[in-house]
Design a protein around this motif. Structure first.
Motif, short mmCIF file in Angstrom:
data_model
loop_
_atom_site.label_atom_id
_atom_site.label_comp_id
_atom_site.label_asym_id
_atom_site.label_seq_id
_atom_site.Cartn_x
_atom_site.Cartn_y
_atom_site.Cartn_z
N LEU A 403 0.83 -1.20 0.00
CA LEU A 403 0.00 0.00 0.00
C LEU A 403 0.87 1.26 0.00
CD1 LEU A 403 -2.86 1.03 -0.03
CD2 LEU A 403 -2.92 0.84 2.45
N VAL A 404 1.96 1.24 0.77
CA VAL A 404 2.90 2.38 0.76
C VAL A 404 3.55 2.51 -0.62
CG1 VAL A 404 5.01 3.31 1.78
CG2 VAL A 404 3.31 2.20 3.24
N THR A 405 3.85 1.38 -1.24
CA THR A 405 4.45 1.42 -2.58
C THR A 405 3.50 2.07 -3.58
OG1 THR A 405 5.71 -0.60 -2.10
CG2 THR A 405 5.45 0.01 -4.41
N VAL A 406 2.21 1.70 -3.53
CA VAL A 406 1.22 2.33 -4.42
C VAL A 406 1.15 3.82 -4.16
CG1 VAL A 406 -1.24 2.45 -5.01
CG2 VAL A 406 -0.13 0.21 -4.66
N ALA A 407 1.14 4.22 -2.90
CA ALA A 407 1.08 5.65 -2.56
C ALA A 407 2.28 6.39 -3.11
CB ALA A 407 1.00 5.82 -1.05
N MET A 423 -5.10 8.61 -10.41
CA MET A 423 -3.88 7.83 -10.58
C MET A 423 -3.94 6.54 -9.74
SD MET A 423 -1.14 8.05 -12.39
CE MET A 423 -1.08 9.79 -12.75
N ALA A 424 -4.53 6.63 -8.57
CA ALA A 424 -4.67 5.44 -7.73
C ALA A 424 -5.57 4.42 -8.42
CB ALA A 424 -5.26 5.83 -6.39
N LEU A 492 -1.42 9.68 0.17
CA LEU A 492 -1.82 8.52 0.96
C LEU A 492 -3.34 8.43 1.09
CD1 LEU A 492 -0.67 6.16 2.63
CD2 LEU A 492 -0.66 7.69 4.61
N LYS A 493 -3.98 9.55 1.32
CA LYS A 493 -5.44 9.57 1.43
C LYS A 493 -6.09 9.19 0.10
CE LYS A 493 -5.56 13.16 5.01
NZ LYS A 493 -5.93 14.58 5.30
#
Length: 537
Positions: A403-407, A423-424, A492-493
């Motif tokens: 999840l941090v990698t995606v952010a 983008m997410a 992150l949000k």
């Protein structure tokens, strides 16, 4: 029972001195009586010794050597008018009752031993028993009349009680002196009232100083000696003032708070490390803290890579280039990473994504590991607050690390908050097994640039296709081994709340700030032509 004869206490005839030189013979225990013994007393030599009985008539003592003159009759009055002495019958229980009246030399003397009571006296000649001489008391320290009680009644009672104790009468235990108790009570009262007055005076002075007095303060811009003061995040005026006072910058926290209150914009002093002078006036300290040149901080911007953060720390701490990077590689396990952080050998930097964006104190003399630990600690707190472990599963990811990698990808490719959410969605859609548009290939330039340590948007297909690194998302499907930067809270949000519009393509048509999205491959080709036109290709 006894006549007047045989007493050595009478006066001698005029002109003759008694055998005791005119002094009564002293008894060992009772000084006022003569010494009765079994031998014939020298004073009783058969002569009559006159004495006066207080009525003006001269009387004579009777000796024991055949004197027959008597002045009494049996049970009556004699010619002189005095009452006659009547002999009493002997008491059977009295050990002396069976003895003859006269004290002959052959008779035992029951009064001659040292432990015997003294012989009785006739009623007319008995005198009160004199008080024994008081025993000398040890010298006591002089007491002030106020502390000792000073009362006459207490003194008299104390003396009377002392005599009773020495004489041992009554068999009672001695009573403690009232004087001593009164003195102790007075001392307690003095201490209580004195302490109360002192306390009232002190707190009264402090209250006056806090409300109306001038707070202690230095004058001027300080001395040549400098010091670095670290201000934590969320610190208010009093906390800042206390830290400055401890460092010797200002003289009192009160003075700093007063200066901060009266300086426009001073309530915006940020957390960080400040290079200040010692012994500054509070007003000068406030002005210098508002000057960016006094701030010894390292600022981590959203999306910044760790390589840039390491270089900034080296510069602030005045260390040789690469020092912080070596510390991070060797000590990453002791810096407080969360348990779910990956340490795979494919991960380029194990601290990437965990140096959370913000401002951190970093001044000469500090150690690089202490600065890094502050950043990791904040990242751990933020990620825990967002509940990444629980939300990762709901978004189709294996763990919080992904999840941090995606952010980090969203932060690197997006430009605005709306861009971040779209983008997410692009990332999640391309990761789906059902993706037939890109076959789970992300095809992000940002991952390749991270691998190369560049930020180039003009990358040839030949260069990309020839690189086999797992960070090359043009060749390897799925996510890269780890984050490619440090995402901020906005990205992150957005990663936790993506759009659901079907976006799967995007192009920065102006090459910098304008990012456009597409849902089909044909729409993507149109955006690509637009980019080439703007770039002059």
């Amino acid at each position: 029972m006894y006549g007047d004869g045989g007493w050595g206490g009478q006066q001698t005839q005029a002109g003759r001195q008694s055998a005791y030189d005119g002094r009564p013979q002293q008894h060992p225990q009772t000084p006022q009586y003569g010494d009765w013994s079994q031998e014939q007393q020298p004073g009783y030599d058969g002569q009559q010794h006159p004495y006066h009985d207080g009525s003006g008539q001269q009387q004579f003592d009777q000796g024991f050597a055949g004197h027959t003159q008597q002045h009494f009759h049996q049970g009556g009055w004699d010619a002189t008018g005095t009452h006659g002495h009547v002999p009493y019958a002997a008491d059977p229980g009295d050990p002396y009752g069976q003895q003859p009246v006269a004290y002959g030399g052959e008779q035992p003397d029951f009064y001659g031993t040292e432990d015997a009571y003294p012989p009785p006296e006739p009623p007319g000649r008995r005198r009160p028993e004199p008080e024994p001489e008081p025993e000398p008391e040890p010298a006591a320290e002089e007491e002030h009349a106020f502390l000792a009680g000073g009362g006459g009644e207490d003194d008299e009672e104390h003396q009377l009680q002392s005599r009773r104790e020495r004489r041992g009468k009554g068999g009672k235990k001695p009573v403690k002196s009232k004087k001593r108790r009164t003195g102790c009570a007075c001392m307690v009262v003095v201490l209580v009232f004195g302490g109360g007055l002192a306390g009232v005076g002190y707190f009264g002075y402090q209250f006056y100083q806090n409300r109306f007095g001038t707070a202690p303060d230095y004058a001027g811009d300080g001395i040549s000696e400098t010091v670095t003061v670290e201000i934590p995040k969320g610190a208010g005026g009093w906390e800042i003032g206390r830290r400055l006072k401890e460092a010797g910058v200002v003289k009192s926290a009160e003075a700093f708070v007063h200066a901060q209150t009266n300086t426009p914009g001073a309530d915006g002093i940020q957390a960080g490390a400040y290079l200040l002078k010692k012994e500054m006036s509070a007003a000068s300290a406030v002005r210098l803290m508002l000057d960016p040149r006094s701030q010894n901080n390292v600022v981590v911007t959203p999306g910044e890579r760790n390589s840039g953060v390491y270089a900034a720390i080296d510069k602030k701490l005045e260390l040789s280039a690469g020092t912080t990077k070596k510390v991070a590689d060797k000590q990453y396990k002791s810096l407080g990473l969360p348990a779910w952080a990956q340490n795979s050998s494919e991960v380029k930097d194990r601290l990437e994504g965990f140096l959370f964006p913000g401002t951190y104190p970093a001044a000469k003399g500090m150690k690089p590991e202490s600065v890094l630990k502050q950043m990791v600690t904040l990242a751990k707190q933020k990620y825990a607050a967002y509940g990444l472990t629980e939300k990762a599963k709901a978004l189709g990811l294996d763990n919080a690390f992904q999840l941090v990698t995606v952010a980090s990808l969203v932060q690197a490719e997006g430009k605005t908050h709306d861009d971040f959410r779209k983008m997410a969605e692009v990332v999640y859609n391309r990761l789906k097994p059902t993706n037939t548009e890109t076959n789970r290939l992300l095809q992000f330039d940002s991952t390749y640039n991270y691998l190369k340590g560049t930020s180039n948007i003009h990358i040839s297909e030949r260069e990309i296709n020839s690189n086999t690194s797992p960070y090359n998302t043009y060749r390897h499907p799925g996510l890269p081994p780890g984050p490619i930067g440090n995402p901020g809270e906005d990205a992150l949000k957005a990663t936790l709340n993506p759009t659901h519009d079907g976006w799967i393509y995007f192009v920065a048509t102006d090459g910098t700030n304008n990012t456009e999205f597409a849902k089909t491959y044909s729409e993507f080709l149109e955006l690509k032509d637009k980019f080439n036109a703007n770039a002059g290709n």
